[in-house]
Design a protein around this motif. Sequence first.
Motif, PDB file in Angstrom:
ATOM      1  N   VAL A 153       0.831  -1.209   0.000  1.00 39.00           N
ATOM      2  CA  VAL A 153       0.000   0.000   0.000  1.00 39.00           C
ATOM      3  C   VAL A 153       0.866   1.260   0.000  1.00 39.00           C
ATOM      4  O   VAL A 153       0.560   2.246  -0.669  1.00 39.00           O
ATOM      5  CB  VAL A 153      -0.951  -0.030   1.220  1.00 39.00           C
ATOM      6  CG1 VAL A 153      -1.537   1.332   1.491  1.00 39.00           C
ATOM      7  CG2 VAL A 153      -2.059  -1.044   0.985  1.00 39.00           C
ATOM      8  N   GLY A 154       1.986   1.191   0.733  1.00 40.64           N
ATOM      9  CA  GLY A 154       2.877   2.350   0.825  1.00 40.64           C
ATOM     10  C   GLY A 154       3.451   2.736  -0.523  1.00 40.64           C
ATOM     11  O   GLY A 154       3.346   3.898  -0.943  1.00 40.64           O
ATOM     12  N   ILE A 155       4.012   1.758  -1.216  1.00 35.55           N
ATOM     13  CA  ILE A 155       4.626   2.091  -2.514  1.00 35.55           C
ATOM     14  C   ILE A 155       3.555   2.449  -3.532  1.00 35.55           C
ATOM     15  O   ILE A 155       3.795   3.257  -4.451  1.00 35.55           O
ATOM     16  CB  ILE A 155       5.553   0.975  -3.037  1.00 35.55           C
ATOM     17  CG1 ILE A 155       6.306   1.497  -4.260  1.00 35.55           C
ATOM     18  CG2 ILE A 155       4.808  -0.302  -3.336  1.00 35.55           C
ATOM     19  CD1 ILE A 155       7.514   0.744  -4.620  1.00 35.55           C
ATOM     20  N   ALA A 156       2.341   1.902  -3.360  1.00 42.53           N
ATOM     21  CA  ALA A 156       1.239   2.272  -4.257  1.00 42.53           C
ATOM     22  C   ALA A 156       0.932   3.761  -4.124  1.00 42.53           C
ATOM     23  O   ALA A 156       0.780   4.471  -5.127  1.00 42.53           O
ATOM     24  CB  ALA A 156       0.008   1.434  -3.945  1.00 42.53           C
ATOM     25  N   ALA A 157       0.868   4.256  -2.872  1.00 43.02           N
ATOM     26  CA  ALA A 157       0.586   5.678  -2.645  1.00 43.02           C
ATOM     27  C   ALA A 157       1.723   6.540  -3.168  1.00 43.02           C
ATOM     28  O   ALA A 157       1.505   7.580  -3.803  1.00 43.02           O
ATOM     29  CB  ALA A 157       0.371   5.937  -1.154  1.00 43.02           C
ATOM     30  N   LEU A 158       2.946   6.075  -2.928  1.00 47.21           N
ATOM     31  CA  LEU A 158       4.122   6.806  -3.410  1.00 47.21           C
ATOM     32  C   LEU A 158       4.102   6.912  -4.938  1.00 47.21           C
ATOM     33  O   LEU A 158       4.334   7.981  -5.514  1.00 47.21           O
ATOM     34  CB  LEU A 158       5.379   6.071  -2.935  1.00 47.21           C
ATOM     35  CG  LEU A 158       6.723   6.726  -3.212  1.00 47.21           C
ATOM     36  CD1 LEU A 158       6.858   7.998  -2.401  1.00 47.21           C
ATOM     37  CD2 LEU A 158       7.857   5.769  -2.876  1.00 47.21           C
TER      38      LEU A 158
ATOM     39  N   ALA B  11       0.591   5.741   3.113  1.00 50.89           N
ATOM     40  CA  ALA B  11      -0.641   5.964   2.345  1.00 50.89           C
ATOM     41  C   ALA B  11      -1.222   7.336   2.677  1.00 50.89           C
ATOM     42  O   ALA B  11      -1.657   8.070   1.787  1.00 50.89           O
ATOM     43  CB  ALA B  11      -1.648   4.865   2.643  1.00 50.89           C
ATOM     44  N   ALA B  12      -1.199   7.708   3.973  1.00 51.82           N
ATOM     45  CA  ALA B  12      -1.777   8.989   4.387  1.00 51.82           C
ATOM     46  C   ALA B  12      -0.953  10.147   3.832  1.00 51.82           C
ATOM     47  O   ALA B  12      -1.497  11.090   3.239  1.00 51.82           O
ATOM     48  CB  ALA B  12      -1.840   9.063   5.911  1.00 51.82           C
ATOM     49  N   VAL B  13       0.374  10.072   4.000  1.00 50.72           N
ATOM     50  CA  VAL B  13       1.231  11.180   3.589  1.00 50.72           C
ATOM     51  C   VAL B  13       1.214  11.358   2.070  1.00 50.72           C
ATOM     52  O   VAL B  13       0.911  12.440   1.556  1.00 50.72           O
ATOM     53  CB  VAL B  13       2.677  10.957   4.088  1.00 50.72           C
ATOM     54  CG1 VAL B  13       3.621  11.973   3.448  1.00 50.72           C
ATOM     55  CG2 VAL B  13       2.723  11.063   5.606  1.00 50.72           C
ATOM     56  N   PHE B  14       1.495  10.276   1.349  1.00 52.32           N
ATOM     57  CA  PHE B  14       1.598  10.422  -0.103  1.00 52.32           C
ATOM     58  C   PHE B  14       0.228  10.491  -0.768  1.00 52.32           C
ATOM     59  O   PHE B  14       0.080  11.112  -1.828  1.00 52.32           O
ATOM     60  CB  PHE B  14       2.470   9.316  -0.686  1.00 52.32           C
ATOM     61  CG  PHE B  14       3.922   9.525  -0.373  1.00 52.32           C
ATOM     62  CD1 PHE B  14       4.659  10.491  -1.044  1.00 52.32           C
ATOM     63  CD2 PHE B  14       4.545   8.812   0.642  1.00 52.32           C
ATOM     64  CE1 PHE B  14       5.981  10.715  -0.728  1.00 52.32           C
ATOM     65  CE2 PHE B  14       5.871   9.032   0.961  1.00 52.32           C
ATOM     66  CZ  PHE B  14       6.591   9.987   0.280  1.00 52.32           C
TER      67      PHE B  14
ATOM     68  N   SER C 259      -2.294  12.150   0.561  1.00 49.29           N
ATOM     69  CA  SER C 259      -2.649  13.570   0.705  1.00 49.29           C
ATOM     70  C   SER C 259      -1.864  14.426  -0.280  1.00 49.29           C
ATOM     71  O   SER C 259      -2.411  15.349  -0.899  1.00 49.29           O
ATOM     72  CB  SER C 259      -2.357  14.068   2.120  1.00 49.29           C
ATOM     73  OG  SER C 259      -2.917  13.210   3.060  1.00 49.29           O
ATOM     74  N   ALA C 260      -0.591  14.114  -0.421  1.00 59.39           N
ATOM     75  CA  ALA C 260       0.243  14.890  -1.342  1.00 59.39           C
ATOM     76  C   ALA C 260      -0.276  14.739  -2.772  1.00 59.39           C
ATOM     77  O   ALA C 260      -0.371  15.722  -3.515  1.00 59.39           O
ATOM     78  CB  ALA C 260       1.695  14.425  -1.254  1.00 59.39           C
ATOM     79  N   ALA C 261      -0.642  13.506  -3.140  1.00 63.18           N
ATOM     80  CA  ALA C 261      -1.170  13.272  -4.488  1.00 63.18           C
ATOM     81  C   ALA C 261      -2.465  14.052  -4.679  1.00 63.18           C
ATOM     82  O   ALA C 261      -2.684  14.668  -5.727  1.00 63.18           O
ATOM     83  CB  ALA C 261      -1.413  11.781  -4.704  1.00 63.18           C
ATOM     84  N   TRP C 262      -3.317  14.043  -3.652  1.00 61.07           N
ATOM     85  CA  TRP C 262      -4.591  14.761  -3.751  1.00 61.07           C
ATOM     86  C   TRP C 262      -4.356  16.259  -3.894  1.00 61.07           C
ATOM     87  O   TRP C 262      -4.940  16.923  -4.762  1.00 61.07           O
ATOM     88  CB  TRP C 262      -5.444  14.467  -2.516  1.00 61.07           C
ATOM     89  CG  TRP C 262      -6.742  15.193  -2.522  1.00 61.07           C
ATOM     90  CD1 TRP C 262      -7.871  14.821  -3.193  1.00 61.07           C
ATOM     91  CD2 TRP C 262      -7.036  16.432  -1.867  1.00 61.07           C
ATOM     92  NE1 TRP C 262      -8.859  15.752  -2.982  1.00 61.07           N
ATOM     93  CE2 TRP C 262      -8.377  16.753  -2.175  1.00 61.07           C
ATOM     94  CE3 TRP C 262      -6.312  17.289  -1.044  1.00 61.07           C
ATOM     95  CZ2 TRP C 262      -9.000  17.892  -1.688  1.00 61.07           C
ATOM     96  CZ3 TRP C 262      -6.924  18.433  -0.562  1.00 61.07           C
ATOM     97  CH2 TRP C 262      -8.255  18.715  -0.889  1.00 61.07           C
ATOM     98  N   ALA C 263      -3.458  16.799  -3.052  1.00 56.64           N
ATOM     99  CA  ALA C 263      -3.175  18.237  -3.095  1.00 56.64           C
ATOM    100  C   ALA C 263      -2.642  18.628  -4.465  1.00 56.64           C
ATOM    101  O   ALA C 263      -3.012  19.664  -5.029  1.00 56.64           O
ATOM    102  CB  ALA C 263      -2.173  18.605  -2.011  1.00 56.64           C
ATOM    103  N   ARG C 264      -1.796  17.781  -5.011  1.00 57.14           N
ATOM    104  CA  ARG C 264      -1.200  18.084  -6.304  1.00 57.14           C
ATOM    105  C   ARG C 264      -2.230  17.959  -7.433  1.00 57.14           C
ATOM    106  O   ARG C 264      -2.372  18.843  -8.266  1.00 57.14           O
ATOM    107  CB  ARG C 264      -0.027  17.121  -6.539  1.00 57.14           C
ATOM    108  CG  ARG C 264       0.560  17.134  -7.918  1.00 57.14           C
ATOM    109  CD  ARG C 264       1.336  18.391  -8.180  1.00 57.14           C
ATOM    110  NE  ARG C 264       1.844  18.396  -9.548  1.00 57.14           N
ATOM    111  CZ  ARG C 264       2.039  19.500 -10.241  1.00 57.14           C
ATOM    112  NH1 ARG C 264       1.796  20.661  -9.707  1.00 57.14           N
ATOM    113  NH2 ARG C 264       2.499  19.444 -11.470  1.00 57.14           N
ATOM    114  N   PHE C 265      -2.962  16.865  -7.418  1.00 57.98           N
ATOM    115  CA  PHE C 265      -3.825  16.561  -8.565  1.00 57.98           C
ATOM    116  C   PHE C 265      -5.026  17.502  -8.634  1.00 57.98           C
ATOM    117  O   PHE C 265      -5.481  17.845  -9.727  1.00 57.98           O
ATOM    118  CB  PHE C 265      -4.286  15.108  -8.486  1.00 57.98           C
ATOM    119  CG  PHE C 265      -5.025  14.646  -9.706  1.00 57.98           C
ATOM    120  CD1 PHE C 265      -4.442  14.731 -10.963  1.00 57.98           C
ATOM    121  CD2 PHE C 265      -6.303  14.121  -9.611  1.00 57.98           C
ATOM    122  CE1 PHE C 265      -5.114  14.316 -12.094  1.00 57.98           C
ATOM    123  CE2 PHE C 265      -6.983  13.697 -10.737  1.00 57.98           C
ATOM    124  CZ  PHE C 265      -6.392  13.798 -11.978  1.00 57.98           C
ATOM    125  N   THR C 266      -5.550  17.924  -7.478  1.00 58.33           N
ATOM    126  CA  THR C 266      -6.756  18.751  -7.520  1.00 58.33           C
ATOM    127  C   THR C 266      -6.446  20.208  -7.856  1.00 58.33           C
ATOM    128  O   THR C 266      -7.355  20.976  -8.157  1.00 58.33           O
ATOM    129  CB  THR C 266      -7.502  18.711  -6.171  1.00 58.33           C
ATOM    130  OG1 THR C 266      -6.580  18.981  -5.127  1.00 58.33           O
ATOM    131  CG2 THR C 266      -8.145  17.359  -5.950  1.00 58.33           C
TER     132      THR C 266
END
Lengths: 343, 299
Positions: B203-208, B281-284, B286-293
């Motif tokens: 899950v971690g590398i998936a979020a990363l 998962a939480a950190v990356f 959130s980062a993905a969400w902040a970036r993508f939106t």
Amino acid sequence: MDGPSATEREAGDAGNRAPGQPEDAGKPAPGSVEASVIATRGLTKRYRGGQLAVDGLDLTVPAGSVFGFLGPNGSGKTTTIRMLMGLIEPTAGTVRVLGRPMPRAARAVLPQVGALIEGPALYGFLSGRDNLLRYDAADPTADPRTRHARVAAALDRVGLAAAAGKKAKAYSLGMRQRLGLAAALLQPRRLLVLDEPTNGLDPQGMREIRSLIRELAADGTTVFLSSHLLDEIEQVCTHAAVMARGRLVTQGAVADLAAGARGRLVVTTPDPAEAARVLKEQGVGDVTADGDRVTGEPPARDLAEVNAALVAAEVRVRGFTVERASLEDAFVALTGEGFDVAG
Amino acid sequence: MSRAETVPVSEAVAASAARRPSPLWTLGLLRSELVTTLRRWRTLALLGVLAAVPVLVGIAVKIQTRGGRTVDHSGQGPAFMTQITNNGLFLVFTALAATLPFFLPMAVGVVAGDAIAGEAGAGTLRYLLVAPAGRTRLLLTKYTTVMAFCLLATLIVAGSALIVGALLFPLGDLTTISGTRISFAEGLGRALLIALVVAASLVGIAALGLFVSTLTNSGIAAMATTVGILITVQILDQIPQLHALRPYLFSHYWLSFADLVRDPVYWDDLVKNLDLQALYAAVFGSAAWARFTTKDISA
């Protein structure tokens, strides 16, 4: 996709202009927001690095029009369309589409808008039909029960029914363009935004698409059509706007725009000197003779009288016509440059 | 998007009444996403490679132990390999231990890295967004799909290993690492539990990977970066001088799944692993969400 980078390259020199300079022709009538399908106010996009791609755009697209969006490559057309569709956040200014602010109301607005932006984009490993099924699945308002029927109807409408089962990577450019159009027609739309819809099509395909656009417009759909082909705009559009270097040069009804650059009276004769003298007498302005062609600005009076005067003065006339001003003449008059010059 | 603007209620009602999205629409998008991912040739090739690993390991062990020899186990990782000849079920543990350090996370990195960037590169992202899929929903759908792929990939390794193990070796009660014996049924249950833990470890590398995927318009670049990070982290985990850093590397507790073959189960590292994956998962995420939106979609 080299569109945005071309925009960025080109937009650099536009940034040197004084900001907020008023454009008389670009000012929409006040209170026209309700009747307009697209309305932007002071729409500006400055890319990272300070390049100004779109500069203070006040665009008004009337409901029910076929609106031609013209401009040389890199004039900011695509950036504008991306802002209209909520893909790019404006640096300043507002966008209202179908009366709602974008990109805030995207969820409510976009299902009613069909779009073809910078050419079609397809999943090459999926068939044409499966591509449309996927795009339809991404629309929250699309009814899954009617999905297959609507996809089949859209394919049929653009003439792709026979190739629907083929993998999209085997499609020619024209077929890809048709599939992109089909994706925009999956649902009944109030607005169609078509960026260069006839790109890659053969003359027959172009004709088909133009008649499709007229058909859609007759059903009451507003069509926003970007193109760099002036004759295409002239053939299908009721209204047009011209962009150059990120700014709106003019907008209005196509007939008015073309009328802005007036037609010229052309007389073909073996007696050019005598013809020029008579034409001046008859009130024709700016008379110039070039070989056996004498041209001038047509007078207010009936041209039949002018012709009769020529004949009465024993000028032998081979041809007597008024050459209508094309949109291209209007464009050159407005921008002071050829159409393919990218600034 | 920060500009507050009030929409007349009547207008809003009229618009939503005209076409009301089905509440199950998101599931339709998810199904489309899953099907599209699984129909990619690349995805099938990755799953094929993963299915082949247990076959190779099984055959290698079979050949090496022909004539009563025992396996010379001098490698790293849990000592499952010596047990395979006694019980085919150990091939499941061995195959997961063999694929978890690299093959499985690489496959996940490829799928996660391609998730957004690949669509951006092909231009299909802009059409999904003007459909309009909604940025948050699309990202959640993509992340769910990547996690589904984690589970599927792990189950394929485990399933392939179970079949090969059953064909080549005897099955029966098994001896745990602690030396106690448990029934075959319980062993099978533990194998399933291990597969789930291995899937959760990814899950971690998936979020990363998904975060990296929101940074670029090139699917290949995102995949390469994600796999590159994976290799780097694996190397860092081997350097004794970086000992203080290790507990924060997403791969550090991966092989703790072997503790599930102890009797009683030793939970400490397993819990640390799951905590760490949740943190990534939480950190990356959130980062993905902040970036993508907030990103300008210019491809």
